[in-house]
Design an enzyme around this catalytic site. Structure first.
Site: not given
Ligand code: XMP
Length: 507
Positions: A165, A217-220, A222, A363
């Site tokens: 890996e 929060s405006g983050g990706v 949430s 992410k």
């Protein structure tokens, strides 16, 4: 799907990522998992991960050895292979010589695991134990100079002492793909389109006509969670955006406008700036800051949630690395380093059921999912921003004046990073305001002003990070602009530490 049993290796996420990159779904499970549960998932294959323990020691992690009787192909990696050998009657001993780093792997018997792999290839070793005797029926399929038993097979049970890996194993990807496709018969069905479709259906079935709240929060993370749930249950989702006064320059207004414009979702905007800043007065200890901010956030959120009657569910943008950390055989390191704050403290108090639709995603997969759901680029590519905001980037006391200074510094930094095409390439880029002053000279006059530190890191998942090798010209331009344009700063330094041993944020 593929099940990965986590024996505590630092490379576990890499195994999961490599499998997912082949468009095959996988889940990491703890060794305590019941075999009936593993069977119920109907995996096409099982990977036993590496780990730091020695199998012959008392408290080493083990899974029920009937895992080898399920008729499902198994690939044991490093400790995983040693566990396989040990539980099936072979012997594992401390190696005469610890082997760490590159080794030349010589393939002796061609099996499906080595399809299209060169007879001699470089692999990455990291072990202190070796296999002395194999259980009946097993054959050695590859060796290195130091380790005779470097790969083994018995029917559909495979083992490798090296780590396929990690990228240092030259043909590791081919080996893993051989396991997935040639041995387990997996198909490339895992895409964000299929994930979105299945999750929306699942959320609909679970939540039915009940109400859900979400801290936006405006983050990706949430935003994607909100979109996914909104597609499933529409107006029964209410998002709550709390302005804690610790956001970047114009961020709250911009976010408010963007969220309204691009997420056609029910959002409540709460201004709680004064409350947060008052509570932070005189506080310098990083953990205290984090706890205060977490507590107020919970209070504000809770009182808003109470206004929306009959809420049953709390949605969270928890990602897979957090889940993996909490199930790891040895526990994750970062959970004890800082008290990370998101809305994780809410459920116990509020007695809400949790919906965490991203909890099996990394992410970059969340970003792909956002794209699939039509989320605006602006949100998809936002760099992560911590819940406690600028409070943990102002070392020492958080005051209105220091917030103003840091906002100006940060705005210049981000503008330069964006204009020079680095924003998407970096995991994060931000400024930190230090609690020390230094002497400078400006227009023939002595100055005694603040120091700003610039932090820019590359990372895949924030578990590890490296400081970004930004061009000297760009660093020079950033420094010049900050010192010239921000009153109160006369020195800029660049943070050249990696994680570990440092962390990404300074507090
Ligand atoms: P550290 O500093 O632990 O940060 O290396 C790892 C990642 O987590 C972010 N971070 C947070 N995110 N609440 C969050 O939602 C927090 O309290 C918090 N603290 C750190 C950090 O920005 C980095 O991406």
């Amino acid at each position: 799907m593929i099940v990965i049993i986590d024996f505590g290796s630092q490379y576990n996420q890499l195994i999961a990522r490599s499998v997912r990159e082949c468009h095959v779904y996988c889940q990491i499970l703890s060794p305590d998992t019941d075999i009936d549960y593993v069977r119920s998932l109907k995996p096409e294959g099982i990977i036993l991960s590496g780990g730091p323990a020695s199998i012959y020691e008392k408290q080493s992690p083990v899974i029920d050895k009937t895992i080898f009787d399920l008729g499902i192909p198994v690939l044991g990696i490093c400790y995983g292979m040693q566990f396989m050998v040990y539980s099936l009657g072979g012997t594992v001993k401390k190696a005469k010589k610890r082997e760490y780093g590159f080794a030349e792997l010589k393939i002796k018997i061609q099996t499906d695991l080595f399809n299209n792999v060169d007879k001699i290839t470089k692999c990455w070793m990291s072990h202190g134990d070796s296999i002395l005797n194999l259980p009946a029926g097993f054959k050695i399929t590859a060796s290195t100079e130091n380790t005779e038993i470097a790969a083994i097979v018995n029917n559909n049970l495979y083992g490798v002492q090296f780590h396929p890996e990690v990228q240092h194993t030259q043909q590791g990807k081919i080996i893993l793909q051989n396991f997935l496709f040639d041995i387990c018969g997996c198909r490339r069905l895992w895409t964000m389109k299929s994930f979105a479709r299945d999750s929306i259906l699942q959320i609909k079935e679970t939540i039915k006509s009940e109400k859900v709240i979400l801290g936006l929060s405006g983050g990706v993370d949430s935003c994607v969670t909100a979109l996914l749930i909104h597609k499933a249950i529409g107006k029964n989702l209410t998002c709550i955006f709390v302005d804690n006064g610790l956001l970047r320059k114009n961020e709250a207004d911009k976010l408010k406008k963007n969220l309204k414009q691009h997420l056609k979702i029910n959002i409540r905007f709460i201004n709680a700036k004064t409350r947060f800043l008052k509570a932070l007065a005189d506080i310098t200890d990083p953990e205290k800051k984090r706890k205060i901010i977490g507590r107020i956030f919970v209070d504000v959120f809770e009182s808003e949630a109470r206004k929306i009657k009959d809420v049953d569910y709390l949605a969270q943008g928890t990602l897979y690395p957090d889940v993996i950390e909490s199930i790891s055989a040895f526990g994750g390191p970062s959970s004890i380093i800082k008290s990370h704050h998101n809305v994780g403290g809410l459920p116990k108090k509020m007695k809400l059921k949790l919906v965490e639709p991203l909890k099996y995603l990394f992410k970059d997969e969340v970003r792909l999912l956002g794209k699939e759901l039509g989320l605006h680029e602006e949100f998809i590519w936002r760099q992560p921003f911590p819940g406690p905001g600028l409070a943990i980037r102002i070392i020492g006391e958080v005051t209105g004046r220091r917030l103003l200074i840091l906002r100006e510094i940060d705005a210049i930094l981000l503008e330069e990073i964006k204009n020079n095409g680095y924003y998407k390439k970096l995991w994060q880029s931000f400024a930190v305001l230090l609690p020390v002053k230094s002497v400078g000279i400006m227009g023939d006059k002595r100055t005694y002003e603040n120091i700003a530190a610039i932090r820019a890191v590359t990372s895949k998942d924030a578990m590890t990070a490296d400081w970004a090798r930004l061009p000297h010209k760009l660093l020079g331009d950033i420094s010049n602009r900050i010192i010239n344009e921000v009153k109160g700063v006369n020195r800029v330094v660049y943070d050249i530490s990696s994680k570990p041993p440092s962390t990404i944020e300074w507090e």
